[in-house]
Design an enzyme around this catalytic site. Sequence first.
Site, PDB file in Angstrom:
ATOM      1  N   SER A  62       0.834  -1.194   0.000  1.00 43.01           N
ATOM      2  CA  SER A  62       0.000   0.000   0.000  1.00 43.01           C
ATOM      3  C   SER A  62       0.869   1.244   0.000  1.00 43.01           C
ATOM      4  O   SER A  62       2.018   1.212   0.453  1.00 43.01           O
ATOM      5  CB  SER A  62      -0.893   0.032   1.243  1.00 43.01           C
ATOM      6  N   ASP A  63       0.321   2.331  -0.522  1.00 48.27           N
ATOM      7  CA  ASP A  63       0.938   3.610  -0.222  1.00 48.27           C
ATOM      8  C   ASP A  63       0.803   3.813   1.289  1.00 48.27           C
ATOM      9  O   ASP A  63      -0.007   3.164   1.946  1.00 48.27           O
ATOM     10  CB  ASP A  63       0.262   4.746  -1.003  1.00 48.27           C
ATOM     11  N   TRP A  64       1.585   4.727   1.833  1.00 46.66           N
ATOM     12  CA  TRP A  64       1.681   4.857   3.290  1.00 46.66           C
ATOM     13  C   TRP A  64       0.356   5.354   3.880  1.00 46.66           C
ATOM     14  O   TRP A  64       0.016   6.520   3.773  1.00 46.66           O
ATOM     15  CB  TRP A  64       2.836   5.777   3.636  1.00 46.66           C
ATOM     16  N   GLY A  65      -0.382   4.442   4.484  1.00 45.59           N
ATOM     17  CA  GLY A  65      -1.664   4.785   5.081  1.00 45.59           C
ATOM     18  C   GLY A  65      -2.840   4.615   4.144  1.00 45.59           C
ATOM     19  O   GLY A  65      -3.922   5.120   4.422  1.00 45.59           O
ATOM     20  N   ALA A  66      -2.664   3.890   3.039  1.00 46.99           N
ATOM     21  CA  ALA A  66      -3.722   3.790   2.034  1.00 46.99           C
ATOM     22  C   ALA A  66      -4.705   2.650   2.297  1.00 46.99           C
ATOM     23  O   ALA A  66      -5.560   2.386   1.460  1.00 46.99           O
ATOM     24  CB  ALA A  66      -3.108   3.615   0.644  1.00 46.99           C
TER      25      ALA A  66
END
Length: 812
Positions: free
Chosen positions: A223-227
Amino acid sequence: MTAKELVAALTLPEKAALVSGLNFWCTRPVERLSLPSIELHDGPHGLRKEAEGSNMGLPAVCFPSGAGNACSFNRALLRTMGETLGREARAENTHVLLGPAVNIKRSPLCGRNFEYFSEDPYLAGELASAYIQGVQSQGVGVSLKHYAVNSQEKRRLSVSAELDERTLREIYLPAFEKAVKEAKPWTLMCAYNKINGTYLSENAHLLTEILRDEWGFEGLVMSDWGAVCDRAAGIVAGLDLEMPASGEENTNKLIAAVENDDLSEELLDKCVHRVVELVQKAIAGRDALPSTSFDRAADHEIAKAVSRESQVLLKNNGILPLKKTAHIVFVGEFAAAPRINGGGSSLINASNVESALDTAAALGVGVRYCRGFGKKDRKYNVDLAVEAIAAAKDADAVVIFAGLDELVESEGFDRTSLELPAHQNTLIRKIAAVQPNTVVVLNNGAPVTMPWIDSVAAVLESYLGGEAVGAVQTEILFGRTNPSAKLAETFPLRLEDTPARAYYPGGVLTTEHREGIYVGYRAYDKAAKEVLFPFGHGLSYTTFAYADLVTQWAAENLVIHFSVTNTGAVAGAEVAQVYVGLPEDKAFHPLRELRGFEKVWLAPGETKEIALRLDARAFQFYNPELGDWDTETGEYSVAVGASSRDIRLETNVSIQSSTQSAPYPKAQFAPYYSADIQSVSDSDFARLLGRPLSPTNPNIGDPITHTDTLESAGIKSASAQRLVNIIRKGGRLVLHPRKNDIFQNQDFMISMALEAPFHWLFRGNAGADEIRANIVQFLRGKHSLTALGAAAKAIVLHIPAIQKRLNNGNES
């Protein structure tokens, strides 16, 4: 142990933990099975790894950002840049470099366009593949990002990109497809946003059906960071690794989901297996090559070489190159302190920045410097301007170094205008009025308008050219380097001309891609709309002639032969571009599309033969009726040129197709045949989508959920709207910019507070679920202003902390 054996030996809690990060930058180890942790760090154009105990990255070499190095049109150069970054990453014990970013530049307003390659998917895919192969040749993986349709920063954490399958396949996926099939990246990073209502982190159509089943991707999806919104749904869709750590929140949810038979442990095992495989591959990659400490001075020279081929000479009436003996004045703080890279997750702590002013002195050029304006000035400074104008009158030539700063364009927010700061435009006009030999050098990450373009003698677009940008600017200005870059994006005359202007950035819930396949030059050229500078444009200090175009079929490939001659007196390089079009179409097509390019170096008078091979895909479109690529019968134009609007050679080739499908009747899709796409109606767009339109904004009274933002909740609920108003009015009293903070823009911080979905807030905090649930319940009721003020302060204060985590890696 093999990956299969190791997965079989894991307990359920260990499996659930492994598919989430250990902290901000590392995967989780399993010590009892000797599975180590590996490190993932930012790095599209320079390694950004934090110094221990500091928010700043370690000193590193800063290369030109994607917008610039794409203008090189040089695959070999991008591979060399990748190899260099790979060596640096390995030396700093980094196992996966987070990049490259290949998202398509749908609008020049996107705040992160400096990091993306191009508006053209073919060019982006070719360069990304070369870069990836370079990095991974050094035993370091990459994370190809941000998959997919992540073309805006406004509401990027929650917005749904609404688009048809053909546009998805032809514009937004080909760069990923090319890189996946050709370069085989170790990992791929999914974007924050939704596509047609489904978060990318939960989107089985993108993560499994297309990526794995069609393209054959065998690596890991992170995931993108926090996605991540729903972790179990992500496992089902094919999201292997959640980054960064979310505490034990999602680990416990996965354990419960398996134990309650809400999630198949077999599906979890597949994701765990890919995490284990990545760790084992990363360790093996490091061990297969000797440990190294990179040579920062040598790598600086490579960064300079990339910058030399990344700066585009847009205009030159003959004033350039300047004479060393001339009386030259440099104006603007960018001359003394260039902007070398973009803000946010790609911000590099460069240790060897060369300015144009210092380089001129080193070359023995007598340059007078007038500050004129500061990089972060917001107003016209009369005293500085008067000094610069007076100096300009007495000079042989003036070079104005203008541009944008990171408070205007950065990751996390979009620009609202294409203009340079008004005081810079004013000073450029006033200097040009007294000095006809005025040159403008631009330091910016994306296109700007140039209302003074007819009054200046030359324009050099440097983009964000890395730590050596100033040295290369001076080299080009004084003729030590012959510019060879070409624009990887169109510069429009004005914002109103951009294809997506009416639909960008969209509503609170959706951003509608009503322009369809008409992105960038595909729209401008089809509609014959005047532009400031076309895609592929770039000047040289020499001239080139094209001749002898010949085409021939070899199986399903079309082989194109032609020659390029340097007809000037200076050695130089030309980027020859091949475009394909279908003038008489039955499925609407752009006028022409880039399908090949080659950069060729020529001495004065030298001629070289170029041969390019176009495969079947160069003549295909995605047919939604077939659910596959298709070819129309017809006479295709094959054009060779120096830009999309500077066609030097052209011929036709005939293609017969057995397919008789006609998915786009002209009467029903008229706007898309004419490229009159700036006012597409609801019914026309619904017809293109093949379904009813989704709501663009929420309705009053709709239920508030954990996927809402304060902005969307404020439309649904009066209590939430009061909280929104408090944040908008009082946020500046709470958020005090600190010196050297990456994000000092209060408006940006307030926007983050309003646009971050609740599931994204408080990630990793103890009791995060309960905090979010309390917020949702709070917003559904009526509360005192005191309580609302306390809630507003808590949320606003939380944004800088979480943003620092996302961009500096400071866990808090």
